[in-house]
Scaffold this active site. Sequence first.
Site, short mmCIF file in Angstrom:
data_model
loop_
_atom_site.label_atom_id
_atom_site.label_comp_id
_atom_site.label_asym_id
_atom_site.label_seq_id
_atom_site.Cartn_x
_atom_site.Cartn_y
_atom_site.Cartn_z
N PHE A 57 1.03 -4.03 -6.26
CA PHE A 57 1.56 -4.34 -5.01
C PHE A 57 2.92 -3.98 -4.30
CE2 PHE A 57 1.80 -5.86 -0.52
CZ PHE A 57 0.84 -5.30 -0.03
N ASP A 109 10.69 -5.63 -8.54
CA ASP A 109 10.12 -6.05 -7.10
C ASP A 109 9.94 -7.43 -7.18
OD1 ASP A 109 8.87 -6.57 -4.92
OD2 ASP A 109 7.70 -5.00 -4.92
N LYS A 162 10.17 -11.23 2.02
CA LYS A 162 9.49 -12.64 2.21
C LYS A 162 10.42 -13.79 2.50
CE LYS A 162 4.97 -10.99 0.80
NZ LYS A 162 4.53 -9.81 -0.16
#
Length: 403
Positions: A142, A230, A259
């Site tokens: 993802f 990531d 985030k």
Amino acid sequence: MTETLADLAGLTREFSAHNYHPLPVIAATASGVWVTDVAGRRYLDMLAGYSALNFGHRHPRLVAAARRQLDRVTLMSRAFDHDQFGPFCAELAELAGMDMVLPMNTGAEAVETAIKVARKWGYEVRGVPDGQAVIVVFDGNFHGRTTTIVSFSSDPDAKNGFGPYTPGFVSVRYGDMPALKSVFAAYGPRIVAVLIEPVQGEAGVIVPPPGFLAGVRELCTSAGALMIADEIQSGLGRAGATFACSLEGVEPDAYLLGKALGGGIVPVSAMVSTRPVLGVLRPGQHGSTFGGNPLACAVGREVIAMLRTGEYQARSAELGARFHARLRALPSSVVSSVRGRGLWAGVSFRSLDGRAVCERLLSLGVLAKETHGTTIRLAPPLVITEDELDWALERFTEAVLTG
Ligand SMILES: *Cc1c(COP(=O)(O)O)cnc(C)c1O
């Protein structure tokens, strides 16, 4: 508050696109690990904004940093420099042990930045023939929601119906070193990068087999490809370290962050890498109106200062050990596996429906979200106390055992 609870739910249902299926709770306020809904009920937040809220809701240091900046300057565009920009980039580069930073806003934009930079680096530095670059990714990944990113997703919900897809990606089974080696053998020097989550978050907090990340690092080094980590979800304390890669003793060529970098206040993301890599970008070749804005940089700098203390990483590692021990003690007749690092766990059930467990948790005062069908991801804010964690785990046990 003029609207009733039913009014608010009705407005959302009627006027927002149905790209989410929210649990029936309407937040009004929040502080630390606690959220209060419009009816005055309190919930312990065990999702923490998919790790955007690593420091909890409205951490006083972060709110103060944002307030100070709101009274100074909030937006400039990169057409002009401002006094938060250089320091933010320098401090983030130092935290990551890297040379340079390219700030964006959302995680997907940091991933897009890395894809563009890796391709350009491949053509200009590595001499890959134009248009031939290949980036290796992993099944179950993802990395966000843009058309290019969903082009290499293996999740039919994320991908189907959004074609035509961007070419130039090859996907390998996560954790499968022989498969990765055969892809390197097949594509050879066309491979400019491997894009990897050191722990796959959305897939259900999947930890690769020991030595896999080190193997990826070795393969990238020997083939002259970039290892791009990531760490948008795994990084900044979540896994019990500033970077999950370091738990395996691995240093990638680039980190993608997002985030928690925005402190739960503003979207802040970045690609952090070396001078030869980010150096391929020249004026006009990439950008963002909001990327690196003063408010984002001021909040990001406070996040970095908080991480420099090491306190949050240590809390995640220490409380994480307690957390995983308690989760692993759940009966194996109900729970098929518990995975994760630090205060981050994926719990898979043999037959329980994840959504139904989350609905029971909600009625017990705990916010959590299923990832896929029978898996729940638990990721409390790292400011959670031991007592609060125990309280949440008692509710979790009850929700699981009464199913
Ligand atoms: C959330 C996430 C993204 C995308 O971030 P957005 O801010 O939602 O665009 C990318 N990669 C990983 C690993 C993520 O968890």
